[in-house]
Design a protein around this motif. Structure first.
Motif, PDB file in Angstrom:
ATOM      1  N   UNK A  53       0.886  -1.349  -0.012  1.00 35.00           N
ATOM      2  CA  UNK A  53      -0.056  -0.015   0.265  1.00 35.00           C
ATOM      3  C   UNK A  53       0.950   1.432  -0.186  1.00 35.00           C
ATOM      4  N   UNK A  54       1.986   1.289   0.716  1.00 34.24           N
ATOM      5  CA  UNK A  54       2.771   2.293   0.815  1.00 34.24           C
ATOM      6  C   UNK A  54       3.298   2.550  -0.418  1.00 34.24           C
ATOM      7  N   UNK A  55       3.909   1.365  -1.116  1.00 35.23           N
ATOM      8  CA  UNK A  55       4.577   1.558  -2.516  1.00 35.23           C
ATOM      9  C   UNK A  55       3.456   2.309  -3.542  1.00 35.23           C
ATOM     10  N   UNK A  56       2.425   1.752  -3.597  1.00 36.93           N
ATOM     11  CA  UNK A  56       1.267   2.279  -4.470  1.00 36.93           C
ATOM     12  C   UNK A  56       0.903   3.775  -4.003  1.00 36.93           C
ATOM     13  N   UNK A  57       0.788   4.151  -2.702  1.00 38.99           N
ATOM     14  CA  UNK A  57       0.554   5.501  -2.670  1.00 38.99           C
ATOM     15  C   UNK A  57       1.738   6.257  -2.888  1.00 38.99           C
ATOM     16  N   UNK A  58       2.997   5.819  -2.552  1.00 36.21           N
ATOM     17  CA  UNK A  58       4.157   6.552  -3.250  1.00 36.21           C
ATOM     18  C   UNK A  58       4.154   6.835  -4.874  1.00 36.21           C
ATOM     19  N   UNK A  59       3.897   5.741  -5.431  1.00 37.83           N
ATOM     20  CA  UNK A  59       3.975   5.864  -6.686  1.00 37.83           C
ATOM     21  C   UNK A  59       2.791   6.766  -7.202  1.00 37.83           C
ATOM     22  N   UNK A  60       1.595   6.882  -6.659  1.00 39.55           N
ATOM     23  CA  UNK A  60       0.487   7.921  -7.104  1.00 39.55           C
ATOM     24  C   UNK A  60       0.904   9.123  -6.775  1.00 39.55           C
ATOM     25  N   UNK A  61       1.731   9.278  -5.620  1.00 37.88           N
ATOM     26  CA  UNK A  61       2.125  10.661  -5.341  1.00 37.88           C
ATOM     27  C   UNK A  61       3.051  11.342  -6.211  1.00 37.88           C
ATOM     28  N   UNK A  65       1.769  14.288  -8.400  1.00 35.61           N
ATOM     29  CA  UNK A  65       2.463  15.345  -7.873  1.00 35.61           C
ATOM     30  C   UNK A  65       2.147  16.897  -8.613  1.00 35.61           C
ATOM     31  N   UNK A  66       2.431  16.801  -9.659  1.00 34.04           N
ATOM     32  CA  UNK A  66       2.224  18.095 -10.406  1.00 34.04           C
ATOM     33  C   UNK A  66       0.564  18.412 -10.995  1.00 34.04           C
ATOM     34  N   UNK A  67      -0.282  17.855 -10.466  1.00 37.44           N
ATOM     35  CA  UNK A  67      -1.734  17.933 -10.914  1.00 37.44           C
ATOM     36  C   UNK A  67      -2.208  19.364 -10.889  1.00 37.44           C
ATOM     37  N   UNK A  68      -2.012  20.227  -9.626  1.00 40.85           N
ATOM     38  CA  UNK A  68      -2.343  21.573  -9.345  1.00 40.85           C
ATOM     39  C   UNK A  68      -1.660  22.438 -10.477  1.00 40.85           C
ATOM     40  N   UNK A  69      -0.474  22.160 -10.729  1.00 41.95           N
ATOM     41  CA  UNK A  69       0.176  23.209 -11.753  1.00 41.95           C
ATOM     42  C   UNK A  69      -0.239  22.839 -12.889  1.00 41.95           C
ATOM     43  N   UNK A 113       1.394  17.080 -22.497  1.00 41.43           N
ATOM     44  CA  UNK A 113       1.509  15.569 -23.042  1.00 41.43           C
ATOM     45  C   UNK A 113       2.397  14.943 -22.434  1.00 41.43           C
ATOM     46  N   UNK A 114       3.804  15.335 -22.512  1.00 42.77           N
ATOM     47  CA  UNK A 114       5.115  14.788 -21.744  1.00 42.77           C
ATOM     48  C   UNK A 114       4.499  14.442 -20.270  1.00 42.77           C
ATOM     49  N   UNK A 115       3.899  15.187 -19.668  1.00 42.26           N
ATOM     50  CA  UNK A 115       3.619  14.960 -18.198  1.00 42.26           C
ATOM     51  C   UNK A 115       2.384  14.302 -17.958  1.00 42.26           C
ATOM     52  N   UNK A 116       1.680  13.645 -19.076  1.00 48.07           N
ATOM     53  CA  UNK A 116       0.622  12.794 -18.870  1.00 48.07           C
ATOM     54  C   UNK A 116      -0.746  13.342 -19.038  1.00 48.07           C
ATOM     55  N   UNK A 157      -7.614  15.074 -19.055  1.00 51.06           N
ATOM     56  CA  UNK A 157      -7.243  14.246 -18.031  1.00 51.06           C
ATOM     57  C   UNK A 157      -5.703  14.230 -17.574  1.00 51.06           C
ATOM     58  N   UNK A 158      -5.474  13.645 -16.604  1.00 52.01           N
ATOM     59  CA  UNK A 158      -3.989  13.264 -16.000  1.00 52.01           C
ATOM     60  C   UNK A 158      -3.824  11.957 -15.829  1.00 52.01           C
ATOM     61  N   UNK A 159      -3.055  11.295 -16.591  1.00 53.04           N
ATOM     62  CA  UNK A 159      -3.009   9.796 -16.715  1.00 53.04           C
ATOM     63  C   UNK A 159      -4.531   9.238 -16.809  1.00 53.04           C
ATOM     64  N   UNK A 160      -5.250   8.468 -15.736  1.00 53.49           N
ATOM     65  CA  UNK A 160      -6.462   8.296 -15.742  1.00 53.49           C
ATOM     66  C   UNK A 160      -7.413   8.894 -15.040  1.00 53.49           C
TER      67      UNK A 160
END
Length: 175
Positions: A53-61, A65-69, A113-116, A157-160
């Motif tokens: 779960x921690x690995x999945x949360x770290x990967x999602x973070x 991470x740049x979602x707001x920007x 696009x390069x950032x998903x 959309x950002x990734x999915x």
């Protein structure tokens, strides 16, 4: 003297009670050992689940991470797109000032696009409230009812994950 075998211990003899007590202690010790082993296996499984779960949360973070920007850059993309439409001549060609804006717009879209970030242009697709925001409905004989007739503002959309829904006009059956 006759050779007779010694009689086996019976429940009335004192050694029998001690033997039963020892058997009971062994059974209790085996039960405690089994319970301890079960608890240890559960603890190991819980630790593994926590690690995953921690690995999945770290990967999602990292992934978001740049979602707001990136979400804030969408307004810049919209402004550039509107500027390009305004710079178009009657013949569809872009004026000299518009060429620089067009290059800037393409660069911005490339960075997104390069950032998903993916652009959602749902024209002609069935209306989906998860990805589209209906701004109005209009009768149409060309587009089926409950399909997107026109896009007022593109969605992204950002990734999915949805960054911004597309603002759309939904078709309805003509009267």
């Amino acid at each position: 003297m006759t050779d007779t075998p010694e009689p086996a211990e019976t429940p009335t003899e004192p050694g029998f009670d001690e033997l039963e007590a020892l058997r009971q202690q062994i059974n209790d010790a085996e039960a405690r050992a089994a319970a301890a082993q079960d608890a240890q296996l559960r603890a190991v499984a819980d630790l593994e689940n926590t690690r995953r779960r921690l690995e999945r949360d770290a990967a999602n973070s990292l992934k978001y991470a740049a979602e707001k920007l990136l979400g804030e850059l969408l307004a810049v993309a919209d402004s550039l797109e509107l500027g390009l439409k305004a710079a178009e001549g009657a013949d569809g060609s872009v004026k000299a000032m518009g060429e620089g804006m067009e290059l800037t717009y393409r660069q911005l879209m490339s960075v997104l696009e390069k950032n998903g970030v993916k652009q959602l242009d749902p024209t002609g697709q069935p209306f989906n409230p998860d990805f589209h925001q209906a701004m109005s409905m209009a009768p149409s004989a060309d587009v089926p009812a409950n399909h997107v007739l026109a896009v007022m503002q593109k969605g992204y959309s950002l990734h999915e994950r949805l960054l911004r829904p597309a603002m759309v006009v939904v078709a309805r059956a003509p009267e």
